[in-house]
Design a protein around this motif. Sequence first.
Motif, short mmCIF file in Angstrom:
data_model
loop_
_atom_site.label_atom_id
_atom_site.label_comp_id
_atom_site.label_asym_id
_atom_site.label_seq_id
_atom_site.Cartn_x
_atom_site.Cartn_y
_atom_site.Cartn_z
N LEU A 170 54.64 73.87 35.68
CA LEU A 170 54.77 75.31 35.88
C LEU A 170 53.87 76.08 34.92
O LEU A 170 53.24 77.08 35.29
CB LEU A 170 56.23 75.73 35.66
CG LEU A 170 57.24 75.32 36.74
CD1 LEU A 170 58.66 75.45 36.20
CD2 LEU A 170 57.06 76.17 38.00
N LYS A 171 53.81 75.63 33.67
CA LYS A 171 53.00 76.29 32.66
C LYS A 171 51.51 76.23 33.02
O LYS A 171 50.80 77.24 32.92
CB LYS A 171 53.23 75.62 31.30
CG LYS A 171 52.37 76.17 30.18
CD LYS A 171 52.61 75.40 28.89
CE LYS A 171 51.67 75.87 27.78
NZ LYS A 171 51.86 75.06 26.54
N VAL A 172 51.05 75.08 33.45
CA VAL A 172 49.63 74.93 33.78
C VAL A 172 49.26 75.75 35.01
O VAL A 172 48.18 76.36 35.07
CB VAL A 172 49.28 73.44 34.00
CG1 VAL A 172 47.86 73.29 34.52
CG2 VAL A 172 49.43 72.67 32.68
N VAL A 173 50.15 75.81 35.99
CA VAL A 173 49.89 76.63 37.18
C VAL A 173 49.78 78.11 36.77
O VAL A 173 48.91 78.84 37.26
CB VAL A 173 50.97 76.42 38.25
CG1 VAL A 173 50.78 77.42 39.39
CG2 VAL A 173 50.91 75.00 38.79
N GLU A 174 50.66 78.55 35.87
CA GLU A 174 50.58 79.93 35.40
C GLU A 174 49.26 80.19 34.66
O GLU A 174 48.64 81.24 34.83
CB GLU A 174 51.75 80.26 34.49
CG GLU A 174 51.78 81.73 34.07
CD GLU A 174 53.11 82.15 33.46
OE1 GLU A 174 53.09 83.03 32.58
OE2 GLU A 174 54.16 81.62 33.87
N ASP A 230 39.32 73.43 36.48
CA ASP A 230 39.82 72.43 35.53
C ASP A 230 41.34 72.46 35.45
O ASP A 230 42.00 71.42 35.41
CB ASP A 230 39.22 72.68 34.14
CG ASP A 230 37.73 72.37 34.07
OD1 ASP A 230 37.22 71.67 34.98
OD2 ASP A 230 37.08 72.82 33.11
N LEU A 231 41.90 73.67 35.42
CA LEU A 231 43.35 73.81 35.32
C LEU A 231 44.04 73.34 36.61
O LEU A 231 45.10 72.71 36.55
CB LEU A 231 43.72 75.26 35.02
CG LEU A 231 43.41 75.73 33.60
CD1 LEU A 231 43.52 77.25 33.51
CD2 LEU A 231 44.36 75.08 32.60
N THR A 248 42.93 71.01 38.54
CA THR A 248 42.87 69.55 38.48
C THR A 248 43.97 69.00 37.57
O THR A 248 44.62 67.99 37.88
CB THR A 248 41.50 69.08 37.97
OG1 THR A 248 40.48 69.52 38.88
CG2 THR A 248 41.43 67.56 37.86
N LYS A 249 44.19 69.67 36.43
CA LYS A 249 45.25 69.27 35.51
C LYS A 249 46.61 69.39 36.18
O LYS A 249 47.47 68.51 36.05
CB LYS A 249 45.20 70.12 34.25
CG LYS A 249 46.22 69.72 33.20
CD LYS A 249 46.06 70.57 31.94
CE LYS A 249 47.09 70.18 30.87
NZ LYS A 249 46.93 71.02 29.64
N ALA A 250 46.81 70.50 36.90
CA ALA A 250 48.08 70.70 37.61
C ALA A 250 48.29 69.60 38.65
O ALA A 250 49.41 69.10 38.82
CB ALA A 250 48.10 72.08 38.27
N ASP A 251 47.24 69.22 39.34
CA ASP A 251 47.34 68.19 40.36
C ASP A 251 47.73 66.86 39.73
O ASP A 251 48.53 66.09 40.30
CB ASP A 251 46.01 68.07 41.10
CG ASP A 251 46.17 67.46 42.48
OD1 ASP A 251 47.12 67.83 43.19
OD2 ASP A 251 45.35 66.60 42.84
N GLY A 252 47.19 66.58 38.55
CA GLY A 252 47.55 65.35 37.85
C GLY A 252 49.00 65.34 37.44
O GLY A 252 49.68 64.31 37.53
N LEU A 253 49.50 66.49 37.01
CA LEU A 253 50.91 66.59 36.64
C LEU A 253 51.81 66.39 37.86
O LEU A 253 52.87 65.77 37.76
CB LEU A 253 51.18 67.94 35.99
CG LEU A 253 50.63 68.09 34.57
CD1 LEU A 253 50.62 69.56 34.15
CD2 LEU A 253 51.45 67.27 33.59
N VAL A 305 50.31 76.67 44.66
CA VAL A 305 50.02 77.98 44.06
C VAL A 305 48.68 77.90 43.31
O VAL A 305 47.83 78.79 43.45
CB VAL A 305 51.14 78.42 43.10
CG1 VAL A 305 50.81 79.77 42.49
CG2 VAL A 305 52.48 78.49 43.84
N ALA A 306 48.50 76.83 42.54
CA ALA A 306 47.24 76.64 41.83
C ALA A 306 46.09 76.44 42.81
O ALA A 306 44.97 76.93 42.59
CB ALA A 306 47.34 75.46 40.87
N ASP A 307 46.35 75.71 43.89
CA ASP A 307 45.33 75.50 44.93
C ASP A 307 44.85 76.84 45.49
O ASP A 307 43.65 77.04 45.72
CB ASP A 307 45.89 74.65 46.07
CG ASP A 307 46.19 73.23 45.66
OD1 ASP A 307 45.71 72.80 44.59
OD2 ASP A 307 46.92 72.54 46.40
N ALA A 308 45.81 77.75 45.73
CA ALA A 308 45.47 79.06 46.29
C ALA A 308 44.60 79.86 45.32
O ALA A 308 43.65 80.54 45.73
CB ALA A 308 46.74 79.83 46.63
#
Length: 215
Positions: free
Chosen positions: A19-23, A53-54, A56-61, A92-95
């Motif tokens: 959640l933090k990384v997506v924000e 980059d973020l 990608t990090k969210a996707d890894g999480l 959400v991050a993808d969007a």
Amino acid sequence: MALFGGKESDVFDAIEEHLKVVEETIKAFRELVATYIDGNLEEAKKYEELVGDLETKADGLRRSIEMMLYEGAFLPANRGDYARLSELIDQVADAAESAAHTIILAKPKIPADMGKDVLTLVDSTMETYKKLRKSVEALNTDVDMAMKLAKETEDAEERADEVEYRLKKAVFDSEDVTTYAKLIWNQILTKIGDIADRAEDASDQVLLMSVKRRG
């Protein structure tokens, strides 16, 4: 008081980090929009890279959460719910990434009086996401609060929709914006609005999980 412990607690810790990384991804996107509006394309491109980059990090999480679930966290009947929730949060991050790429690739001219309103739309999507984040966090402590916040997420998404509609109307009504630019801005504004839409989708999952838990 937390409702779960052990492996389940570890999953919630991972979800909180997700959640933090997506924000952070949405915040980086906002900085991209702000610098682009100011006419600093090179700086905006740097934020586009950060958004990527973020994401990608969210996707890894998200993948880590799925592995934890399939390794035994939660009862089998509930694992799919948490995997689905993680997937929806990730969207959400993808969007945000998709909107960022569209702005930098299309490089549309910003109408003189529109910049502030575009940022207002981005802020509306951020507000929707913040409501979602709180609702997800409440799943492990207070199911009733999770439901309440999920419904508030829906309300926030409706407000974002209203901002998006007003902005699109202003673009299409403008005599200073070319037809081509109107089409580009319609696409960009839709993609920005998608951030709030995906947050609402995730809140629907929170609501479903809360209802199931209450029995």
